[in-house]
Design a protein around this motif. Sequence first.
Motif, PDB file in Angstrom:
ATOM      1  N   HIS A 221       0.805  -0.961  -0.407  1.00 26.23           N
ATOM      2  CA  HIS A 221       0.112   0.420   0.403  1.00 26.23           C
ATOM      3  C   HIS A 221       0.855   1.534  -0.056  1.00 26.23           C
ATOM      4  CE1 HIS A 221      -3.501  -2.519   1.310  1.00 26.23           C
ATOM      5  NE2 HIS A 221      -3.930  -1.959   0.600  1.00 26.23           N
ATOM      6  N   GLU A 222       1.707   1.612   0.426  1.00 21.45           N
ATOM      7  CA  GLU A 222       2.621   2.212   0.846  1.00 21.45           C
ATOM      8  C   GLU A 222       3.124   2.915   0.129  1.00 21.45           C
ATOM      9  OE1 GLU A 222       3.498   4.946   3.646  1.00 21.45           O
ATOM     10  OE2 GLU A 222       0.985   4.143   3.614  1.00 21.45           O
ATOM     11  N   ALA A 223       4.113   1.348  -0.971  1.00 25.26           N
ATOM     12  CA  ALA A 223       4.662   1.852  -2.292  1.00 25.26           C
ATOM     13  C   ALA A 223       3.895   2.647  -2.776  1.00 25.26           C
ATOM     14  CB  ALA A 223       5.144   0.257  -2.861  1.00 25.26           C
ATOM     15  N   LYS A 224       2.696   2.142  -3.341  1.00 28.87           N
ATOM     16  CA  LYS A 224       2.333   2.827  -3.948  1.00 28.87           C
ATOM     17  C   LYS A 224       1.175   3.837  -4.253  1.00 28.87           C
ATOM     18  CE  LYS A 224      -1.290  -0.192  -5.829  1.00 28.87           C
ATOM     19  NZ  LYS A 224      -2.528  -1.080  -5.966  1.00 28.87           N
ATOM     20  N   ASN A 225       1.214   4.346  -2.605  1.00 30.36           N
ATOM     21  CA  ASN A 225       1.099   5.596  -2.108  1.00 30.36           C
ATOM     22  C   ASN A 225       2.754   6.536  -2.912  1.00 30.36           C
ATOM     23  OD1 ASN A 225      -1.477   4.953  -1.829  1.00 30.36           O
ATOM     24  ND2 ASN A 225      -1.179   4.459   0.404  1.00 30.36           N
ATOM     25  N   SER A 226       2.884   6.152  -2.228  1.00 31.70           N
ATOM     26  CA  SER A 226       4.291   6.812  -2.502  1.00 31.70           C
ATOM     27  C   SER A 226       5.021   6.932  -4.276  1.00 31.70           C
ATOM     28  CB  SER A 226       5.440   6.027  -2.356  1.00 31.70           C
ATOM     29  OG  SER A 226       7.136   6.639  -2.293  1.00 31.70           O
ATOM     30  N   PHE A 227       4.212   5.995  -5.191  1.00 32.51           N
ATOM     31  CA  PHE A 227       4.773   6.479  -6.168  1.00 32.51           C
ATOM     32  C   PHE A 227       3.467   7.425  -7.019  1.00 32.51           C
ATOM     33  CE2 PHE A 227       7.921   2.889  -6.089  1.00 32.51           C
ATOM     34  CZ  PHE A 227       8.236   3.297  -7.241  1.00 32.51           C
ATOM     35  N   THR A 228       2.351   6.346  -6.404  1.00 35.78           N
ATOM     36  CA  THR A 228       1.282   7.474  -6.788  1.00 35.78           C
ATOM     37  C   THR A 228       0.911   9.486  -6.599  1.00 35.78           C
ATOM     38  OG1 THR A 228       0.166   5.326  -7.534  1.00 35.78           O
ATOM     39  CG2 THR A 228      -1.359   7.735  -7.384  1.00 35.78           C
ATOM     40  N   SER A 229       1.624   9.343  -5.569  1.00 38.59           N
ATOM     41  CA  SER A 229       1.692  10.840  -4.981  1.00 38.59           C
ATOM     42  C   SER A 229       2.813  11.858  -5.766  1.00 38.59           C
ATOM     43  CB  SER A 229       1.493  10.699  -3.464  1.00 38.59           C
ATOM     44  OG  SER A 229       2.766  10.354  -3.233  1.00 38.59           O
TER      45      SER A 229
ATOM     46  N   LEU B 150      10.557   5.723 -14.521  1.00 42.06           N
ATOM     47  CA  LEU B 150      11.247   5.868 -13.351  1.00 42.06           C
ATOM     48  C   LEU B 150      12.566   7.475 -13.329  1.00 42.06           C
ATOM     49  CD1 LEU B 150      11.162   1.981 -13.729  1.00 42.06           C
ATOM     50  CD2 LEU B 150       9.951   3.772 -11.870  1.00 42.06           C
ATOM     51  N   TYR B 151      13.155   7.324 -14.538  1.00 42.50           N
ATOM     52  CA  TYR B 151      14.479   7.943 -14.023  1.00 42.50           C
ATOM     53  C   TYR B 151      13.749   9.816 -14.252  1.00 42.50           C
ATOM     54  CZ  TYR B 151      14.596   8.467 -19.526  1.00 42.50           C
ATOM     55  OH  TYR B 151      14.311   9.751 -20.957  1.00 42.50           O
ATOM     56  N   SER B 152      12.653   9.666 -14.329  1.00 43.47           N
ATOM     57  CA  SER B 152      13.121  11.700 -14.579  1.00 43.47           C
ATOM     58  C   SER B 152      12.083  11.911 -13.918  1.00 43.47           C
ATOM     59  CB  SER B 152      11.879  11.391 -16.545  1.00 43.47           C
ATOM     60  OG  SER B 152      10.702  11.108 -16.146  1.00 43.47           O
ATOM     61  N   ILE B 153      11.018  10.760 -12.542  1.00 41.07           N
ATOM     62  CA  ILE B 153       9.868  11.134 -11.716  1.00 41.07           C
ATOM     63  C   ILE B 153      10.861  10.494 -10.586  1.00 41.07           C
ATOM     64  CG2 ILE B 153       8.093  10.823 -10.748  1.00 41.07           C
ATOM     65  CD1 ILE B 153       8.027  12.647 -12.996  1.00 41.07           C
ATOM     66  N   PHE B 154      11.110   8.984 -10.186  1.00 41.44           N
ATOM     67  CA  PHE B 154      11.466   8.428  -9.134  1.00 41.44           C
ATOM     68  C   PHE B 154      13.282   8.514  -8.840  1.00 41.44           C
ATOM     69  CE2 PHE B 154       7.276   7.017 -11.090  1.00 41.44           C
ATOM     70  CZ  PHE B 154       6.910   7.272  -9.481  1.00 41.44           C
TER      71      PHE B 154
ATOM     72  N   GLN C 298       8.270   3.267 -21.997  1.00 44.29           N
ATOM     73  CA  GLN C 298       7.684   4.316 -20.841  1.00 44.29           C
ATOM     74  C   GLN C 298       7.655   4.183 -19.343  1.00 44.29           C
ATOM     75  OE1 GLN C 298       3.742   4.317 -21.319  1.00 44.29           O
ATOM     76  NE2 GLN C 298       2.832   2.669 -20.809  1.00 44.29           N
ATOM     77  N   LEU C 299       8.055   2.398 -18.763  1.00 50.17           N
ATOM     78  CA  LEU C 299       8.575   3.164 -17.101  1.00 50.17           C
ATOM     79  C   LEU C 299       9.290   3.031 -17.539  1.00 50.17           C
ATOM     80  CD1 LEU C 299       6.363  -0.946 -16.527  1.00 50.17           C
ATOM     81  CD2 LEU C 299       6.336   1.129 -16.909  1.00 50.17           C
TER      82      LEU C 299
ATOM     83  N   PRO D 242       1.441  10.137 -16.601  1.00 51.80           N
ATOM     84  CA  PRO D 242       2.507   9.735 -16.167  1.00 51.80           C
ATOM     85  C   PRO D 242       1.139   8.605 -15.345  1.00 51.80           C
ATOM     86  CG  PRO D 242       2.748  12.059 -15.717  1.00 51.80           C
ATOM     87  CD  PRO D 242       1.562  12.024 -17.146  1.00 51.80           C
ATOM     88  N   GLY D 243      -0.175   8.856 -15.314  1.00 50.54           N
ATOM     89  CA  GLY D 243      -1.077   7.853 -15.321  1.00 50.54           C
ATOM     90  C   GLY D 243      -0.804   6.769 -15.583  1.00 50.54           C
ATOM     91  N   VAL D 244      -0.976   6.614 -17.203  1.00 50.55           N
ATOM     92  CA  VAL D 244      -1.430   5.104 -17.757  1.00 50.55           C
ATOM     93  C   VAL D 244       0.496   4.798 -17.819  1.00 50.55           C
ATOM     94  CG1 VAL D 244      -0.561   4.425 -20.285  1.00 50.55           C
ATOM     95  CG2 VAL D 244      -2.334   6.256 -19.780  1.00 50.55           C
ATOM     96  N   ALA D 245       1.739   4.881 -17.737  1.00 52.35           N
ATOM     97  CA  ALA D 245       2.692   4.388 -17.183  1.00 52.35           C
ATOM     98  C   ALA D 245       2.653   3.782 -15.343  1.00 52.35           C
ATOM     99  CB  ALA D 245       4.507   5.711 -17.454  1.00 52.35           C
ATOM    100  N   LEU D 246       1.864   4.655 -14.793  1.00 51.02           N
ATOM    101  CA  LEU D 246       1.537   3.721 -13.138  1.00 51.02           C
ATOM    102  C   LEU D 246       1.436   2.629 -13.326  1.00 51.02           C
ATOM    103  CD1 LEU D 246       1.401   7.257 -11.915  1.00 51.02           C
ATOM    104  CD2 LEU D 246       3.597   5.316 -11.118  1.00 51.02           C
TER     105      LEU D 246
END
Length: 418
Positions: free
Chosen positions: A39-47, A67-71, A62-63, A271-275
Motif C-alpha cells: 500500500h505504501e509503495a503504491k501511495n508513494s509512487f502515485t503521490s 522511473l528516471y525522470s520522476i523517481f 514509458q516505464l 504519467p497515470g498510464v505509465a503508473l
Amino acid sequence: MLIKLARLSLWNRRGTVLMTVLSLVISISLLLGIDHLRHEAKNSFTSTVSGTDLIVGARSGQLNLLLYSIFRIGNATANISWETYQRIQRHPQIAWTIPISLGDSHRGYRVVGTNQDYFEFYRYAGQQQLQLAQGVIFDDVYDTVLGSEVATRLGYQLGQEIVLAHGIGQVSFSEHKDKPFTVVGILAPTGTPVDQSVHVSLEGIEAIHIDWQQGAPMPGRRVSAEQALEMDLTPKAITAFLVGLNSRAATFLVQRQINEFRGEPLTAILPGVALAELWQMLSMVERLLLVITVLVLLAGLVGMTTTLLASMKERQREIAILRAVGAHPGTLFWLVQLEVLLITLASLVLAMAVLMVGLWFGQDLLASRYGLFIGLNPIRDSSLQLMGLVLGLALLLGCIPSWLAYRRALTDGLSVRL
C-alpha cells in the motif's frame, strides 16, 4: 477464572509456548509487512507527481522514462537537444514545461538540473506546490537548492559549499572540485524523491562540464569557475521535460505529435498510464509474495496446533483433575480455545511491534536506496482485516486440540497410563 487457568497453564508450558509465539510473530510480521509495503509503495509512487500531463524523453519504453525522470531510478537511453526542447516548448497547446538534466550526483544523491519553472509548476500529492523551508530559489550559476532529506542526512546549512560528482554512484572519483556550489535554499519535506535531490540550474550543469568530454576532464584544457561564467552556458541537451497543457482535451493530440516528431526520436507518456502499467507488471510478483506469506502463516498456525496436540498427552492428569473438581467437558473445550486465543493475540501484538520497529529502522534505507517513503503506522483497514483473518484461522485450527480435550474429558478417568 477460566482466563486465569488458561494463563497459568500456558506459563507452565512456557518453553513450547514461547517457540510457538515466536513462529507466529515471524509469519504475521511478514504478512502485515508485505501488505503495508504494498500500500505504501503504491501511495508513494502515485503521490510523487501531480498535475503533469505529459513526460517527454528520448525514445524508450514509458516505464523507463517514468522511473528516471520522476523517481530518479535508472538512466536515460539518450538526451534531447536544446533546440528540440525549445521547439516543442513553443507548441500552442503547451502551457508550461519543466526541463530536467540528470547524470550527476552528490554523495549518492541525484543532482537535478532545471530552472525556476520547476519550483513554480511542479506538483505532488494532489496539486501541492514545492515550498522552501529555508533560503531562496537558486539564482546564480553555482547556487543549489537541497531536498529536505539531503540537508538533514548530510547536515548541510545555508551558505555551505558542496562539490558535485560525475555519475550516480555512492562513491565517485570524478568530482567537479574546481566548481563548488553554494547552498542557498532547502525545500520543505514532500515525501517524494524531491527530498533526495540536489537542485541546480541548467547553466550550472553546463558550467561544470564545459571542460569535460565523455565523462572525463579534457586533457590540456582547464576552465576555472570564473572563466566559465564568461562563456556561453546555454544547455546543449537535457534528459527529459515535464509538460502541462492548456487543455486536457489536447493531451492525446500533443502526445501523438511529439511521438511523431521528425527532428529526433522522442517519447511522450502519460504519467497515470505509465503508473498503471507499472502496477500491472508488479501485480504478479505482489500476488506471489502474498501467497508465500499466507503459506508461511498457515505453517505457523499448523505448528501451534501441532504443539497443542502434542501437549494433550502430557495434560491427561490435568484434564482428569479438572473433571474431578466438577469441570464440564465443554469447559475444557473452551479452556484450550482460550489458550489459542491468548497465544494468537500475544503474537499479533508482538508482530505489530516488531513490524513498527522494523519500519522505523528501515525507513531511511528504503527512502535513500529505492525512493520509497514508507509510513511508520501499519494499522489500516486491510491490516485489521488480515489480523481478524489470522485470529479466525487460529481459532478454527484450535478446535482440533480443543475437541480432543473435550473427548478425553468424557472418557478418561483419574488414572493416567504411564
